[in-house]
Write a protein that holds these residues in place. Structure first.
Motif, PDB file in Angstrom:
ATOM      1  N   ALA A 183       0.827  -1.206   0.000  1.00  0.00           N
ATOM      2  CA  ALA A 183       0.000   0.000   0.000  1.00  0.00           C
ATOM      3  C   ALA A 183       0.860   1.254   0.000  1.00  0.00           C
ATOM      4  O   ALA A 183       1.958   1.278   0.558  1.00  0.00           O
ATOM      5  CB  ALA A 183      -0.918   0.000   1.217  1.00  0.00           C
ATOM      6  N   GLY A 184       0.332   2.319  -0.619  1.00  0.00           N
ATOM      7  CA  GLY A 184       1.062   3.582  -0.735  1.00  0.00           C
ATOM      8  C   GLY A 184       0.791   4.510   0.426  1.00  0.00           C
ATOM      9  O   GLY A 184      -0.338   4.954   0.628  1.00  0.00           O
ATOM     10  N   GLY A 185       1.817   4.790   1.193  1.00  0.00           N
ATOM     11  CA  GLY A 185       1.673   5.668   2.348  1.00  0.00           C
ATOM     12  C   GLY A 185       1.976   7.124   2.042  1.00  0.00           C
ATOM     13  O   GLY A 185       1.944   7.549   0.877  1.00  0.00           O
ATOM     14  N   LYS A 186       2.309   7.854   3.074  1.00  0.00           N
ATOM     15  CA  LYS A 186       2.587   9.285   2.957  1.00  0.00           C
ATOM     16  C   LYS A 186       3.814   9.524   2.072  1.00  0.00           C
ATOM     17  O   LYS A 186       4.784   8.789   2.113  1.00  0.00           O
ATOM     18  CB  LYS A 186       2.833   9.846   4.360  1.00  0.00           C
ATOM     19  N   GLY A 187       3.736  10.562   1.229  1.00  0.00           N
ATOM     20  CA  GLY A 187       4.865  10.934   0.395  1.00  0.00           C
ATOM     21  C   GLY A 187       4.935  10.212  -0.931  1.00  0.00           C
ATOM     22  O   GLY A 187       5.835  10.484  -1.733  1.00  0.00           O
ATOM     23  N   THR A 188       4.011   9.310  -1.198  1.00  0.00           N
ATOM     24  CA  THR A 188       4.007   8.589  -2.468  1.00  0.00           C
ATOM     25  C   THR A 188       3.217   9.369  -3.517  1.00  0.00           C
ATOM     26  O   THR A 188       2.413  10.238  -3.190  1.00  0.00           O
ATOM     27  CB  THR A 188       3.374   7.202  -2.312  1.00  0.00           C
ATOM     28  N   ARG A 189       3.442   9.030  -4.776  1.00  0.00           N
ATOM     29  CA  ARG A 189       2.681   9.667  -5.851  1.00  0.00           C
ATOM     30  C   ARG A 189       1.202   9.307  -5.735  1.00  0.00           C
ATOM     31  O   ARG A 189       0.339  10.137  -6.041  1.00  0.00           O
ATOM     32  CB  ARG A 189       3.211   9.223  -7.211  1.00  0.00           C
ATOM     33  N   SER A 190       0.926   8.088  -5.297  1.00  0.00           N
ATOM     34  CA  SER A 190      -0.474   7.684  -5.151  1.00  0.00           C
ATOM     35  C   SER A 190      -1.172   8.528  -4.094  1.00  0.00           C
ATOM     36  O   SER A 190      -2.330   8.918  -4.257  1.00  0.00           O
ATOM     37  CB  SER A 190      -0.575   6.203  -4.786  1.00  0.00           C
ATOM     38  N   SER A 191      -0.470   8.853  -3.020  1.00  0.00           N
ATOM     39  CA  SER A 191      -1.055   9.678  -1.964  1.00  0.00           C
ATOM     40  C   SER A 191      -1.359  11.083  -2.484  1.00  0.00           C
ATOM     41  O   SER A 191      -2.422  11.655  -2.206  1.00  0.00           O
ATOM     42  CB  SER A 191      -0.105   9.753  -0.763  1.00  0.00           C
ATOM     43  N   GLU A 192      -0.437  11.632  -3.263  1.00  0.00           N
ATOM     44  CA  GLU A 192      -0.650  12.961  -3.841  1.00  0.00           C
ATOM     45  C   GLU A 192      -1.802  12.943  -4.838  1.00  0.00           C
ATOM     46  O   GLU A 192      -2.614  13.878  -4.887  1.00  0.00           O
ATOM     47  CB  GLU A 192       0.631  13.443  -4.531  1.00  0.00           C
ATOM     48  N   LEU A 193      -1.897  11.887  -5.609  1.00  0.00           N
ATOM     49  CA  LEU A 193      -2.970  11.778  -6.594  1.00  0.00           C
ATOM     50  C   LEU A 193      -4.330  11.642  -5.909  1.00  0.00           C
ATOM     51  O   LEU A 193      -5.325  12.217  -6.370  1.00  0.00           O
ATOM     52  CB  LEU A 193      -2.706  10.594  -7.516  1.00  0.00           C
ATOM     53  N   ILE A 194      -4.379  10.901  -4.822  1.00  0.00           N
ATOM     54  CA  ILE A 194      -5.609  10.792  -4.032  1.00  0.00           C
ATOM     55  C   ILE A 194      -6.045  12.174  -3.559  1.00  0.00           C
ATOM     56  O   ILE A 194      -7.220  12.548  -3.655  1.00  0.00           O
ATOM     57  CB  ILE A 194      -5.401   9.853  -2.826  1.00  0.00           C
ATOM     58  N   HIS A 195      -5.083  12.943  -3.069  1.00  0.00           N
ATOM     59  CA  HIS A 195      -5.385  14.295  -2.575  1.00  0.00           C
ATOM     60  C   HIS A 195      -5.887  15.191  -3.703  1.00  0.00           C
ATOM     61  O   HIS A 195      -6.892  15.900  -3.549  1.00  0.00           O
ATOM     62  CB  HIS A 195      -4.129  14.895  -1.943  1.00  0.00           C
ATOM     63  N   LEU A 196      -5.204  15.163  -4.854  1.00  0.00           N
ATOM     64  CA  LEU A 196      -5.606  15.998  -5.989  1.00  0.00           C
ATOM     65  C   LEU A 196      -7.013  15.644  -6.476  1.00  0.00           C
ATOM     66  O   LEU A 196      -7.757  16.509  -6.950  1.00  0.00           O
ATOM     67  CB  LEU A 196      -4.614  15.839  -7.136  1.00  0.00           C
ATOM     68  N   ALA A 197      -7.368  14.355  -6.351  1.00  0.00           N
ATOM     69  CA  ALA A 197      -8.671  13.898  -6.831  1.00  0.00           C
ATOM     70  C   ALA A 197      -9.796  14.135  -5.831  1.00  0.00           C
ATOM     71  O   ALA A 197     -10.957  13.871  -6.136  1.00  0.00           O
ATOM     72  CB  ALA A 197      -8.598  12.414  -7.174  1.00  0.00           C
ATOM     73  N   GLY A 198      -9.452  14.637  -4.638  1.00  0.00           N
ATOM     74  CA  GLY A 198     -10.480  14.970  -3.654  1.00  0.00           C
ATOM     75  C   GLY A 198     -10.641  13.977  -2.527  1.00  0.00           C
ATOM     76  O   GLY A 198     -11.567  14.100  -1.710  1.00  0.00           O
ATOM     77  N   GLY A 199      -9.761  12.980  -2.457  1.00  0.00           N
ATOM     78  CA  GLY A 199      -9.858  11.982  -1.402  1.00  0.00           C
ATOM     79  C   GLY A 199      -8.853  12.194  -0.288  1.00  0.00           C
ATOM     80  O   GLY A 199      -8.101  13.171  -0.279  1.00  0.00           O
ATOM     81  N   LYS A 200      -8.844  11.253   0.663  1.00  0.00           N
ATOM     82  CA  LYS A 200      -7.913  11.294   1.793  1.00  0.00           C
ATOM     83  C   LYS A 200      -7.233   9.941   1.898  1.00  0.00           C
ATOM     84  O   LYS A 200      -7.897   8.900   1.935  1.00  0.00           O
ATOM     85  CB  LYS A 200      -8.660  11.599   3.095  1.00  0.00           C
ATOM     86  N   ASN A 201      -5.913   9.943   1.913  1.00  0.00           N
ATOM     87  CA  ASN A 201      -5.170   8.693   2.039  1.00  0.00           C
ATOM     88  C   ASN A 201      -5.433   8.084   3.413  1.00  0.00           C
ATOM     89  O   ASN A 201      -5.150   8.699   4.436  1.00  0.00           O
ATOM     90  CB  ASN A 201      -3.675   8.938   1.845  1.00  0.00           C
ATOM     91  N   ALA A 202      -5.962   6.872   3.426  1.00  0.00           N
ATOM     92  CA  ALA A 202      -6.326   6.236   4.688  1.00  0.00           C
ATOM     93  C   ALA A 202      -5.123   5.663   5.425  1.00  0.00           C
ATOM     94  O   ALA A 202      -5.252   5.266   6.591  1.00  0.00           O
ATOM     95  CB  ALA A 202      -7.347   5.124   4.430  1.00  0.00           C
ATOM     96  N   VAL A 203      -3.958   5.619   4.764  1.00  0.00           N
ATOM     97  CA  VAL A 203      -2.772   5.040   5.401  1.00  0.00           C
ATOM     98  C   VAL A 203      -1.616   6.031   5.362  1.00  0.00           C
ATOM     99  O   VAL A 203      -0.555   5.750   4.810  1.00  0.00           O
ATOM    100  CB  VAL A 203      -2.372   3.697   4.740  1.00  0.00           C
ATOM    101  N   ASP A 204      -1.826   7.196   5.941  1.00  0.00           N
ATOM    102  CA  ASP A 204      -0.773   8.221   5.972  1.00  0.00           C
ATOM    103  C   ASP A 204       0.031   8.164   7.262  1.00  0.00           C
ATOM    104  O   ASP A 204       0.727   9.122   7.618  1.00  0.00           O
ATOM    105  CB  ASP A 204      -1.357   9.616   5.762  1.00  0.00           C
ATOM    106  N   ASP A 205      -0.058   7.042   7.986  1.00  0.00           N
ATOM    107  CA  ASP A 205       0.731   6.885   9.200  1.00  0.00           C
ATOM    108  C   ASP A 205       2.081   6.226   8.917  1.00  0.00           C
ATOM    109  O   ASP A 205       2.873   6.002   9.825  1.00  0.00           O
ATOM    110  CB  ASP A 205      -0.037   6.077  10.250  1.00  0.00           C
TER     111      ASP A 205
END
Length: 290
Positions: A183-205
């Protein structure tokens, strides 16, 4: 001016024009090696795809790249492999590795454009401008930048009206009956893309991509699950379907509501198609934001 001198002057002009034409042709026939999906997409988007003679394994778009020689994978590049293609220019990103290879390439005489690590809109802007300036396509680079930013702004304006920001987990490889996923955590491109798309990364710990067990996924209980799908270096559609059927995940909100989506792995390239990727992820999230 005498007829003799006029004839000599015109001859000189013809020679200069001819040399300029030869120079322009030489410039248009330069050999470019691109390393990294974002770097490759930038060069093609700027109209210089016909000059690309080799790419790396992470470069999967556009389709023409599949016909080109490979110089390896961006995280494990051999400088000798790159130089064996006799490039006049190398376009890559700071993602290139290992460190020894990066250091060696930076010491070579071959011109190299080092685009920033492709993980933000700002990094894409910088890469487009640097490569555009080198290729004489600055105007086209600015056009692409404006189109990407406008597309993302329009998408984000829509998500401001959502009742909630859906929680999301992105998997490079989904969990299965035989083991954990990644899974993609904080600082990953997937996390940034989730944010740009309007979501919240559930695994940013945690940071980067880490193993995530079925038990952890149940505990996090995301609204949406994305899985990167690719023929070469991502999950398969079959593995996504298999994950949905795991008995232990039946109660997870994303599985229960059908909000498990396979998304193109190259959405994470953060290249000129970034606006399209944000729009695609946003459309999936919108179903869970109601």
């Amino acid at each position: 001016m005498s007829q003799f001198h006029l004839k000599g002057f015109l001859t000189s002009l013809t020679m200069v024009a001819g040399l300029a034409t030869v120079s322009a042709q030489a410039e248009s026939q330069s050999r470019i090696v691109t390393v990294g999906g974002a770097a490759t997409e930038i060069v093609f988007a700027l109209g210089a795809g016909d000059q690309v003679v080799a790419v790396d394994l992470s470069s999967t778009y556009p389709a023409e790249v599949h016909e080109l020689p490979s110089v390896g994978y961006i995280r494990n590049i051999s400088p000798e492999g790159v130089l064996s293609m006799r490039p006049d220019l190398v376009v890559t990103t700071e993602s290139l590795g290992p460190p020894a290879a990066k250091k060696m390439l930076k010491q070579m005489s071959v011109p190299i454009i080092w685009c920033p690590e492709p993980n933000t809109v700002e990094a894409l802007e910088t890469g487009l401008r640097e490569v555009g300036a080198k290729l004489g396509e600055s105007a086209r680079a600015e056009t692409i930048i404006n189109e990407v930013k406008a597309s993302i702004a329009e998408t984000q304006a829509t998500s401001e009206n959502w009742a909630k920001r859906p929680t999301v987990v992105f998997f490079l490889a989904p969990p299965s009956a035989s083991g954990a996923g990644r899974a993609g955590g904080k600082g990953t491109r997937s996390s940034e893309l989730i944010h740009l798309a309007g979501g919240k990364n559930a695994v940013d710990d945690f940071e980067n991509f880490q193993p995530m067990s079925i038990e952890s996924l149940i505990q996090v209980n995301p609204d949406v699950i994305f899985v990167g799908v690719s023929d070469s270096h991502g999950a398969s559609p079959q593995s996504v379907e298999a994950m949905k059927k795991l008995p232990g995940l039946a109660g997870v909100t994303a599985v229960r509501t059908g909000a498990v989506y396979g998304v193109p792995m190259d959405d994470l390239s953060f290249g000129p198609r970034l606006g399209e990727a944000v729009n695609r992820w946003h459309a999936h999230l919108a179903e869970s934001a109601k």
